[in-house]
Design a protein around this motif. Structure first.
Motif, PDB file in Angstrom:
ATOM      1  N   ALA A 143       0.987  -1.133  -0.072  1.00 47.09           N
ATOM      2  CA  ALA A 143       0.002  -0.053  -0.044  1.00 47.09           C
ATOM      3  C   ALA A 143       0.876   1.260  -0.150  1.00 47.09           C
ATOM      4  O   ALA A 143       0.482   2.235  -0.889  1.00 47.09           O
ATOM      5  N   MET A 144       1.894   1.203   1.058  1.00 43.04           N
ATOM      6  CA  MET A 144       2.727   2.497   0.852  1.00 43.04           C
ATOM      7  C   MET A 144       3.558   2.856  -0.304  1.00 43.04           C
ATOM      8  O   MET A 144       4.125   3.825  -0.853  1.00 43.04           O
ATOM      9  N   GLY A 145       3.700   1.764  -1.233  1.00 42.75           N
ATOM     10  CA  GLY A 145       4.322   1.763  -2.484  1.00 42.75           C
ATOM     11  C   GLY A 145       3.471   2.798  -3.218  1.00 42.75           C
ATOM     12  O   GLY A 145       4.154   3.645  -4.070  1.00 42.75           O
ATOM     13  N   GLY A 146       2.284   3.092  -3.091  1.00 43.49           N
ATOM     14  CA  GLY A 146       1.517   4.003  -3.971  1.00 43.49           C
ATOM     15  C   GLY A 146       1.907   5.417  -3.675  1.00 43.49           C
ATOM     16  O   GLY A 146       1.495   6.425  -4.373  1.00 43.49           O
ATOM     17  N   LEU A 147       2.274   5.526  -2.387  1.00 41.03           N
ATOM     18  CA  LEU A 147       2.538   6.948  -1.952  1.00 41.03           C
ATOM     19  C   LEU A 147       3.734   7.759  -2.697  1.00 41.03           C
ATOM     20  O   LEU A 147       3.695   8.530  -2.713  1.00 41.03           O
ATOM     21  N   VAL A 148       4.314   6.612  -3.380  1.00 44.60           N
ATOM     22  CA  VAL A 148       5.735   7.168  -4.354  1.00 44.60           C
ATOM     23  C   VAL A 148       5.263   7.649  -5.694  1.00 44.60           C
ATOM     24  O   VAL A 148       5.940   8.173  -6.432  1.00 44.60           O
ATOM     25  N   VAL A 149       3.908   7.272  -6.092  1.00 45.62           N
ATOM     26  CA  VAL A 149       3.584   7.553  -7.280  1.00 45.62           C
ATOM     27  C   VAL A 149       3.882   8.976  -7.815  1.00 45.62           C
ATOM     28  O   VAL A 149       4.276   9.281  -8.889  1.00 45.62           O
ATOM     29  N   PRO A 150       3.320   9.736  -7.100  1.00 49.04           N
ATOM     30  CA  PRO A 150       3.435  11.227  -7.334  1.00 49.04           C
ATOM     31  C   PRO A 150       4.878  11.647  -7.460  1.00 49.04           C
ATOM     32  O   PRO A 150       5.152  12.631  -8.341  1.00 49.04           O
ATOM     33  N   LEU A 151       5.723  11.100  -6.533  1.00 51.33           N
ATOM     34  CA  LEU A 151       7.154  11.449  -6.586  1.00 51.33           C
ATOM     35  C   LEU A 151       7.831  10.807  -8.091  1.00 51.33           C
ATOM     36  O   LEU A 151       8.463  11.289  -8.539  1.00 51.33           O
ATOM     37  N   MET A 152       7.191   9.560  -8.343  1.00 52.43           N
ATOM     38  CA  MET A 152       7.860   8.824  -9.474  1.00 52.43           C
ATOM     39  C   MET A 152       7.342   9.867 -10.720  1.00 52.43           C
ATOM     40  O   MET A 152       8.171  10.184 -11.835  1.00 52.43           O
ATOM     41  N   ALA A 153       6.155  10.343 -10.635  1.00 49.56           N
ATOM     42  CA  ALA A 153       5.741  11.159 -11.842  1.00 49.56           C
ATOM     43  C   ALA A 153       6.758  12.411 -11.947  1.00 49.56           C
ATOM     44  O   ALA A 153       7.137  12.836 -13.109  1.00 49.56           O
ATOM     45  N   LEU A 154       6.811  13.028 -10.619  1.00 51.16           N
ATOM     46  CA  LEU A 154       7.772  14.493 -10.662  1.00 51.16           C
ATOM     47  C   LEU A 154       9.100  13.851 -11.271  1.00 51.16           C
ATOM     48  O   LEU A 154       9.684  14.905 -11.887  1.00 51.16           O
ATOM     49  N   SER A 155       9.606  12.834 -10.878  1.00 51.14           N
ATOM     50  CA  SER A 155      10.948  12.351 -11.340  1.00 51.14           C
ATOM     51  C   SER A 155      10.963  12.301 -12.902  1.00 51.14           C
ATOM     52  O   SER A 155      11.977  12.592 -13.354  1.00 51.14           O
TER      53      SER A 155
END
Length: 413
Positions: A143-155
């Motif tokens: 579940a917490m992996g999904g918290l990284v999605v906006p950071l992945m998009a920003l990256s």
């Protein structure tokens, strides 16, 4: 006070799940949306990569189960981290469909060897009384992996998707290998006991009339295959992943092309879904060992269907938020219960092979979900027909779980 080693394993498994979710499960939709624009590949072509991953899981699932029951998990999970890292590094160099597919297969094999299935088998060997709680805590990583999605998009916006994939591969190698080294086979092999409870203490509690968990009835693989529960659980689980895999692959593209939102905005919807997933996992942590997991799973299938319809016919951000809440909670609450129910029903002696054979059936849902959505989107011009069909199938999956009642052991019968 000494901490039961099983909980340390749960923490390591949670961390590995986080890596897999952040850089593959939740991020795959971002890569597909970007590759669709940059490479001009069709949705069917991009869905094929997700399908290949599931085909791989169907093929090697029974083999993994056999290996887990005989060898244990640690070396296999370490190899999985290496292959997953290699797949991400190759993804950063993709310039053709072939290379993309090879990277997808590498990541898939890595995720199979080091991910949810072997980690679940390892955890259920260490817990009985607190099994659902342990598996739910492990799933917090997913579940917490999904918290990284906006950071992945920003990256991807700042440094490009290639650099993002390469950096992800390096991080997996540096952090995944040490955590894999913490996974062990059975508590008895290391001077420990299931749940950290000494059998002598259990016997004393029984003499004093205290409530203790009943002794586990053990099924052989052949006995499990002859039960209705084995097949109903596999079908219900497969129908759940029909929706989950389609959302992971196509939700961002649908929000971008069908609903007119930017990739960045769509990634925030995925973040809301992740918070819903976290809420579901925490519900499982607190109540998972007290309620009938089968009935909870059936309710979650209805929630999957409702969430899918909200995503399909969204007319506002509020409807998309409803999708995130329904789908996220259903995913987070139901997911850990799948392996907990199997271990509760069939015991742990042959659980690796039982889960491996189940994985071969479940993978059919993982294959079909993205392909149904992608092919029908190419044929009709949008995702409405494909997503509506998947929502209906998810709701019907609740019947499978209701029929998956606990089997009597053949000797008892």
């Amino acid at each position: 006070m000494k901490v039961f080693y099983g909980w340390r394993m749960v923490g390591a498994a949670c961390g590995i799940q986080f890596l897999l979710a952040a850089f593959l499960t939740q991020a795959l939709g971002l890569y597909i949306a970007v590759l669709s624009d940059e490479m001009g590949w069709s949705k069917t072509t991009l869905s094929g990569a997700a399908a290949l991953q599931s085909v791989e899981a169907a093929i090697i699932g029974p083999v993994l189960g056999w290996v887990m029951d005989r060898v244990g998990p640690q070396k296999m999970i370490r190899l999985g981290m290496v292959l997953f890292s290699a797949g991400l590094l190759l993804l950063s160099q993709v310039n053709s469909v072939t290379t993309f597919y090879v990277s997808a297969v590498l990541m898939a094999i890595g995720a199979s060897l080091g991910g949810y299935f072997p980690l679940s088998v390892a955890v259920v060997q260490w817990f009985e009384k607190f099994r659902a709680r342990a598996l739910s805590i492990m799933s917090l990583g997913l579940a917490m992996g999904g918290l990284v999605v906006p950071l992945m998009a920003l990256s991807m916006q700042q440094w490009g998707w290639r650099a993002t994939a390469a950096g992800s591969g390096v991080l997996v190698l540096l952090t995944g290998l040490p955590m894999a080294g913490m996974i062990r086979r059975r508590p008895e092999d290391h001077g420990e006991h299931m749940d950290g409870i000494d059998p002598a203490m259990r016997a004393a509690a029984e003499r004093e009339g205290q409530a203790v968990s009943p002794l586990q009835v053990e099924f052989t693989v052949a006995q499990a295959l002859r039960t209705r529960a084995f097949w109903m659980l596999a079908i219900g689980h497969g129908l759940a992943l029909l929706v989950v895999s389609a959302v992971n692959v196509h939700a961002i593209t649908h929000m971008k092309e069908g609903l007119g939102y930017s990739v960045a905005t769509a990634s925030w919807v995925i973040l809301i879904m992740t918070f819903g997933q976290l809420a579901g996992v925490l519900m499982g942590v607190t109540m998972g060992d007290w309620f009938d997991k089968r009935k909870v799973a059936a309710l979650c299938m209805l929630a999957h269907g409702i969430g899918m319809l909200c995503l399909t016919y969204a007319t506002s951000m509020a409807t998309l938020l409803a999708f995130g809440v329904f789908h996220g909670i259903a995913w987070g609450l139901r997911g850990p219960f799948m392996q907990a129910i199997r271990a509760d029903y069939f015991g742990r002696n042959a659980i690796g092979m039982i889960m491996g054979l189940s994985a071969a059936i479940i993978a059919m849902g993982q294959i079909a979900g993205p392909m149904i959505a992608g092919v029908l989107a190419d044929l009709t011009g949008d995702y409405q027909l494909g997503f509506s069909l998947l929502a209906l199938l998810a709701a019907l999956g609740s019947l499978s779980f209701m029929l998956a009642t606990k089997p009597d052991h053949p000797v008892q019968a």
